[in-house]
Design a protein around this motif. Structure first.
Motif, PDB file in Angstrom:
ATOM      1  N   LEU A 149     -11.756  -2.852  -0.640  1.00 17.33           N
ATOM      2  CA  LEU A 149     -11.026  -4.111  -0.511  1.00 17.33           C
ATOM      3  C   LEU A 149      -9.969  -4.224  -1.603  1.00 17.33           C
ATOM      4  CD1 LEU A 149     -10.493  -6.912   0.677  1.00 17.33           C
ATOM      5  CD2 LEU A 149     -12.441  -7.757  -0.654  1.00 17.33           C
ATOM      6  N   LEU A 150     -10.317  -3.872  -2.810  1.00 18.87           N
ATOM      7  CA  LEU A 150      -9.359  -3.925  -3.915  1.00 18.87           C
ATOM      8  C   LEU A 150      -8.176  -2.985  -3.648  1.00 18.87           C
ATOM      9  CD1 LEU A 150      -8.933  -5.337  -6.633  1.00 18.87           C
ATOM     10  CD2 LEU A 150     -10.115  -3.419  -7.716  1.00 18.87           C
ATOM     11  N   GLY A 151      -8.449  -1.824  -3.077  1.00 20.25           N
ATOM     12  CA  GLY A 151      -7.365  -0.900  -2.722  1.00 20.25           C
ATOM     13  C   GLY A 151      -6.429  -1.484  -1.680  1.00 20.25           C
ATOM     14  N   VAL A 152      -6.994  -2.141  -0.672  1.00 19.93           N
ATOM     15  CA  VAL A 152      -6.167  -2.785   0.353  1.00 19.93           C
ATOM     16  C   VAL A 152      -5.342  -3.900  -0.282  1.00 19.93           C
ATOM     17  CG1 VAL A 152      -6.208  -4.166   2.471  1.00 19.93           C
ATOM     18  CG2 VAL A 152      -7.700  -2.180   2.259  1.00 19.93           C
ATOM     19  N   GLU A 153      -5.959  -4.665  -1.174  1.00 26.45           N
ATOM     20  CA  GLU A 153      -5.229  -5.750  -1.843  1.00 26.45           C
ATOM     21  C   GLU A 153      -4.062  -5.204  -2.665  1.00 26.45           C
ATOM     22  OE1 GLU A 153      -9.148  -8.632  -2.224  1.00 26.45           O
ATOM     23  OE2 GLU A 153      -8.379  -7.628  -4.014  1.00 26.45           O
ATOM     24  N   ALA A 154      -4.271  -4.085  -3.342  1.00 20.80           N
ATOM     25  CA  ALA A 154      -3.189  -3.471  -4.127  1.00 20.80           C
ATOM     26  C   ALA A 154      -2.037  -3.053  -3.213  1.00 20.80           C
ATOM     27  CB  ALA A 154      -3.723  -2.282  -4.913  1.00 20.80           C
ATOM     28  N   MET A 155      -2.390  -2.443  -2.080  1.00 22.43           N
ATOM     29  CA  MET A 155      -1.370  -2.040  -1.116  1.00 22.43           C
ATOM     30  C   MET A 155      -0.609  -3.267  -0.599  1.00 22.43           C
ATOM     31  SD  MET A 155      -1.924  -0.472   2.690  1.00 22.43           S
ATOM     32  CE  MET A 155      -2.613  -2.042   3.208  1.00 22.43           C
ATOM     33  N   GLN A 156      -1.337  -4.322  -0.275  1.00 21.03           N
ATOM     34  CA  GLN A 156      -0.716  -5.552   0.210  1.00 21.03           C
ATOM     35  C   GLN A 156       0.194  -6.172  -0.842  1.00 21.03           C
ATOM     36  OE1 GLN A 156      -0.430  -5.813   3.360  1.00 21.03           O
ATOM     37  NE2 GLN A 156      -1.371  -7.803   3.669  1.00 21.03           N
ATOM     38  N   ALA A 157      -0.224  -6.121  -2.100  1.00 18.97           N
ATOM     39  CA  ALA A 157       0.609  -6.682  -3.176  1.00 18.97           C
ATOM     40  C   ALA A 157       1.934  -5.929  -3.264  1.00 18.97           C
ATOM     41  CB  ALA A 157      -0.140  -6.622  -4.502  1.00 18.97           C
ATOM     42  N   VAL A 158       1.872  -4.608  -3.223  1.00 16.15           N
ATOM     43  CA  VAL A 158       3.102  -3.809  -3.300  1.00 16.15           C
ATOM     44  C   VAL A 158       4.021  -4.141  -2.130  1.00 16.15           C
ATOM     45  CG1 VAL A 158       4.000  -1.445  -3.125  1.00 16.15           C
ATOM     46  CG2 VAL A 158       2.087  -1.955  -4.656  1.00 16.15           C
ATOM     47  N   ILE A 159       3.460  -4.185  -0.924  1.00 15.07           N
ATOM     48  CA  ILE A 159       4.267  -4.478   0.271  1.00 15.07           C
ATOM     49  C   ILE A 159       4.813  -5.900   0.202  1.00 15.07           C
ATOM     50  CG2 ILE A 159       4.230  -4.771   2.783  1.00 15.07           C
ATOM     51  CD1 ILE A 159       2.059  -2.548   2.825  1.00 15.07           C
TER      52      ILE A 159
END
Length: 184
Positions: free
Chosen positions: A119-129
């Motif tokens: 989940l944290l990895g997905v959140e990081a990806m979402q933050a960048v996007i």
């Protein structure tokens, strides 16, 4: 379409779709029947908070979209709300979600902890996007990527929540054999 892409109905459609994605993710994880470690009361509370924050972030994202240029075609109505304000509220809620997820990675154990890291990895990806799309003037391809990321976010949050809150031992005997043979 019949409502001329009313942003409130489009948002409702997205939220309901996200609920279906969450349910599907939980179902897939339950079929895998991984053993679970009992979760402490403080960890369960932070997991519930993380789930609520996920819902808030997704809902605020629909409000931001409904107020901006990608709420439909050029003639589609917007919701009339301040895009700048709601983009920042959405970002604040997302940062709060990241903090809660970090707490989950510390408090959870076993498969629930691995799900928290995912989940944290997905959140990081979402933050960048999300930051890129905001700073680049909302290119449609990044908006689409952020929407896909929202679906992955919901699936990852639902999986972590299910793993943390549903204690279960692996199946034994004929039930396990039946499940394993049907999975092949």
């Amino acid at each position: 379409v019949l409502t001329d892409l009313n942003p409130w109905l489009v948002a409702l459609h997205l939220v309901l779709s996200m609920a279906l994605i969450a349910g599907a993710a939980v179902l897939v994880d339950q079929v895998a029947s991984r053993p679970r470690v009992r979760t402490s009361a403080p960890a369960r509370r932070i997991v519930v908070l993380t789930g609520v924050l996920t819902a808030v972030v997704v809902y605020l994202g629909t409000i931001v979209t409904g107020s901006g240029p990608h709420a439909g075609d050029a003639s589609a109505p917007r919701n009339g709300l301040d895009s700048y304000l709601f983009a920042h509220l959405h970002a604040f809620a997302a940062y709060t979600l990241v903090g809660a997820t970090v707490a989950c990675t510390v408090l959870l154990r076993g498969t629930a902890r691995r799900a928290a890291w995912a989940l944290l990895g997905v959140e990081a990806m979402q933050a960048v996007i999300g930051i890129a799309q905001y700073n680049l003037g909302l290119p449609a391809v990044l908006v689409a990527a952020h929407l896909l990321g929202a679906a992955l976010l919901v699936a990852a949050a639902a999986t972590m929540t299910e793993r943390a809150l549903v204690a279960r031992q692996p199946m034994k005997g004929s039930a396990a054999a039946a499940t394993n043979s049907s999975a092949r």
